[in-house]
Design an enzyme around this catalytic site. Structure first.
Site, PDB file in Angstrom:
ATOM      1  N   ASP A 107      67.818 -14.636  18.613  1.00  0.00           N
ATOM      2  CA  ASP A 107      66.745 -15.626  18.485  1.00  0.00           C
ATOM      3  C   ASP A 107      67.434 -17.136  18.737  1.00  0.00           C
ATOM      4  O   ASP A 107      67.021 -18.136  18.915  1.00  0.00           O
ATOM      5  CB  ASP A 107      66.079 -15.637  16.928  1.00  0.00           C
ATOM      6  CG  ASP A 107      67.055 -15.738  15.821  1.00  0.00           C
ATOM      7  OD1 ASP A 107      68.161 -16.471  15.987  1.00  0.00           O
ATOM      8  OD2 ASP A 107      66.628 -15.365  14.922  1.00  0.00           O
ATOM      9  N   HIS A 122      73.651  -8.101  20.416  1.00  0.00           N
ATOM     10  CA  HIS A 122      72.473  -7.700  21.143  1.00  0.00           C
ATOM     11  C   HIS A 122      71.829  -8.540  22.240  1.00  0.00           C
ATOM     12  O   HIS A 122      70.526  -8.425  22.731  1.00  0.00           O
ATOM     13  CB  HIS A 122      71.192  -7.332  20.164  1.00  0.00           C
ATOM     14  CG  HIS A 122      71.610  -6.136  19.210  1.00  0.00           C
ATOM     15  ND1 HIS A 122      70.895  -5.695  17.985  1.00  0.00           N
ATOM     16  CD2 HIS A 122      72.587  -5.216  19.388  1.00  0.00           C
ATOM     17  CE1 HIS A 122      71.593  -4.624  17.608  1.00  0.00           C
ATOM     18  NE2 HIS A 122      72.418  -4.476  18.377  1.00  0.00           N
ATOM     19  N   SER A 196      68.704  -4.073   7.790  1.00  0.00           N
ATOM     20  CA  SER A 196      68.331  -2.738   7.275  1.00  0.00           C
ATOM     21  C   SER A 196      69.811  -1.767   7.806  1.00  0.00           C
ATOM     22  O   SER A 196      69.660  -0.735   6.984  1.00  0.00           O
ATOM     23  CB  SER A 196      67.197  -2.190   7.748  1.00  0.00           C
ATOM     24  OG  SER A 196      67.434  -2.056   9.230  1.00  0.00           O
TER      25      SER A 196
HETATM   26  P1  OAD Z   1      65.520  -5.075  10.524  1.00  0.00           P
HETATM   27  O1  OAD Z   1      63.918  -5.436  10.437  1.00  0.00           O
HETATM   28  O2  OAD Z   1      65.592  -3.469  10.516  1.00  0.00           O
HETATM   29  O3  OAD Z   1      65.853  -5.379   8.965  1.00  0.00           O
HETATM   30  C1  OAD Z   1      65.638  -6.463   8.403  1.00  0.00           C
HETATM   31  C2  OAD Z   1      66.288  -6.518   7.007  1.00  0.00           C
HETATM   32  O4  OAD Z   1      66.269  -7.843   6.379  1.00  0.00           O
HETATM   33  C3  OAD Z   1      65.523  -5.528   6.193  1.00  0.00           C
HETATM   34  O5  OAD Z   1      66.410  -4.713   5.360  1.00  0.00           O
HETATM   35  C4  OAD Z   1      64.978  -6.690   4.851  1.00  0.00           C
HETATM   36  O6  OAD Z   1      64.788  -5.977   3.779  1.00  0.00           O
HETATM   37  C5  OAD Z   1      65.866  -7.558   5.140  1.00  0.00           C
HETATM   38  N1  OAD Z   1      65.106  -9.101   4.844  1.00  0.00           N
HETATM   39  C6  OAD Z   1      63.957  -9.484   4.675  1.00  0.00           C
HETATM   40  N2  OAD Z   1      63.680 -10.693   4.308  1.00  0.00           N
HETATM   41  C7  OAD Z   1      64.921 -11.149   3.759  1.00  0.00           C
HETATM   42  C8  OAD Z   1      65.541 -12.503   3.583  1.00  0.00           C
HETATM   43  N3  OAD Z   1      64.791 -13.358   3.361  1.00  0.00           N
HETATM   44  N4  OAD Z   1      67.074 -12.347   3.244  1.00  0.00           N
HETATM   45  C9  OAD Z   1      67.678 -11.345   3.287  1.00  0.00           C
HETATM   46  N5  OAD Z   1      67.211 -10.046   3.838  1.00  0.00           N
HETATM   47  C10 OAD Z   1      65.916  -9.972   4.306  1.00  0.00           C
HETATM   48  O7  OAD Z   1      66.300  -5.968  11.232  1.00  0.00           O
HETATM   49  P2  OAD Z   1      67.642  -5.765  11.680  1.00  0.00           P
HETATM   50  O8  OAD Z   1      68.470  -4.990  10.747  1.00  0.00           O
HETATM   51  O9  OAD Z   1      68.340  -7.221  12.329  1.00  0.00           O
HETATM   52  O10 OAD Z   1      67.804  -4.531  18.006  1.00  0.00           O
HETATM   53  O11 OAD Z   1      67.243  -4.834  12.934  1.00  0.00           O
HETATM   54  C11 OAD Z   1      68.454  -4.379  13.871  1.00  0.00           C
HETATM   55  C12 OAD Z   1      68.070  -4.240  15.073  1.00  0.00           C
HETATM   56  O12 OAD Z   1      66.992  -3.508  15.263  1.00  0.00           O
HETATM   57  C13 OAD Z   1      67.660  -5.527  15.714  1.00  0.00           C
HETATM   58  O13 OAD Z   1      68.870  -6.321  16.428  1.00  0.00           O
HETATM   59  C14 OAD Z   1      66.881  -4.991  17.036  1.00  0.00           C
HETATM   60  C15 OAD Z   1      65.831  -4.048  16.246  1.00  0.00           C
HETATM   61  O14 OAD Z   1      65.440  -2.994  16.873  1.00  0.00           O
HETATM   62  C16 OAD Z   1      67.539  -4.424  19.363  1.00  0.00           C
HETATM   63  O15 OAD Z   1      66.493  -5.014  19.624  1.00  0.00           O
HETATM   64  C17 OAD Z   1      68.604  -3.920  20.019  1.00  0.00           C
END
Ligand code: OAD
Length: 252
Positions: A107, A122, A196
């Site tokens: 973003d 990414h 996550s």
């Molecule tokens: P996810 O959507 O899988 O995970 C987001 C995490 O943030 C979850 O574990 C939530 O519990 C947590 N969360 C939510 N609100 C929060 C807050 N206010 N403070 C802290 N944590 C919070 O997103 P990513 O782990 O970033 O890849 O996903 C990894 C990749 O999967 C992304 O980069 C994207 C996606 O597919 C690609 O597009 C290649």
């Protein structure tokens, strides 16, 4: 903040204040307080659509317009969003504590908060690339138009299709970028914030840090795929936890 959260915040603040090297891996949860939906959270993007229908090269080949509509929609949300306290604290740590930031986010909010030495695993939702990688359009370029225009947009060099310059499922990460991230995982304090930790190789940086002897800190309201590896767990929102740690570590 609960009493045990307070104790954990104090422990992390002390570790940050004493650390010679700090690395932070961020995910979509860091941008949640800016109003950008996560992928797998309560209102996650992947809960409404199947990954294979939108974020793969096959999906783009089958229906480039549909894929671009999704990216155009996300770009419009992101354009109107502002970095939150989590982005600002991390940008300050990069500046004053020489912390290395590694993000899975596309973003651009870390950059807008002024983050230096950011490792973007990414790609960027604001960069695009010629789908057929024509000779003149080999390098990615910036296109910040919202909406981006006729979908799919066309390459100014060959007239073919343009795609978002992000990593899709099934695509490899840039090896040099991954190498830099792995090198940075060998640090004193490694924080994994708002991810996550289920998408590899990004999530693999957490065991890398652990093996290298880092104090591993997880900041996430929910458990993740690598919670069992954390030395300290903060079940808090990223903006609240990082602000609290920053305030205390500054006092030391
Ligand atoms: P996810 O959507 O899988 O995970 C987001 C995490 O943030 C979850 O574990 C939530 O519990 C947590 N969360 C939510 N609100 C929060 C807050 N206010 N403070 C802290 N944590 C919070 O997103 P990513 O782990 O970033 O890849 O996903 C990894 C990749 O999967 C992304 O980069 C994207 C996606 O597919 C690609 O597009 C290649």
């Amino acid at each position: 903040m609960t009493g045990s959260d307070r104790v954990a915040v104090e422990r992390v603040a002390a570790a940050i204040a004493a650390a010679r090297s700090i690395t932070v891996l961020t995910g979509a949860g860091v941008s949640s307080a800016s109003g950008i939906p996560t992928f797998r959270g309560e209102d996650g993007l992947w809960k409404k659509v199947r990954v294979e229908t939108l974020a793969t090269a096959d999906a783009f080949e089958n229906d480039p317009r549909l894929v671009w509509e999704w990216y155009d929609w996300r770009r419009s949300i992101i354009r109107d969003a502002q970095p939150n306290a989590a982005h600002h604290v991390l940008a300050a740590w990069a500046r004053t504590r020489r912390a290395t930031l590694i993000t899975q986010n596309v973003d651009g909010l870390h950059e807008r908060a002024g983050a230096e030495r950011l490792i973007r695993l990414h790609g960027s939702i604001w960069h695009v690339r010629c789908w057929s990688r024509c000779p003149a359009g080999r390098a990615d370029w910036l296109d910040e138009r919202v909406p981006i225009g006729t979908l799919p947009p066309s390459c100014p060099h060959c007239g073919g299709m343009v795609r978002p310059a992000v990593i899709w499922f099934g695509e490899p990460l840039d090896q040099a970028v991954l190498d830099r991230a792995r090198a940075a995982a060998a640090c004193d304090v490694f924080l994994t914030v708002g991810t996550s930790a289920v998408v590899y190789p990004a999530a693999g940086l957490i065991p890398d840090a652990k093996v290298a002897g880092a104090l591993v800190v997880e900041i996430n309201p929910d458990a993740t795929g690598t919670s069992h590896m954390a030395d300290v767990t903060l079940r808090m929102k990223a903006d609240e936890a990082l602000t609290a740690i920053d305030e205390l570590s500054d006092l030391r």
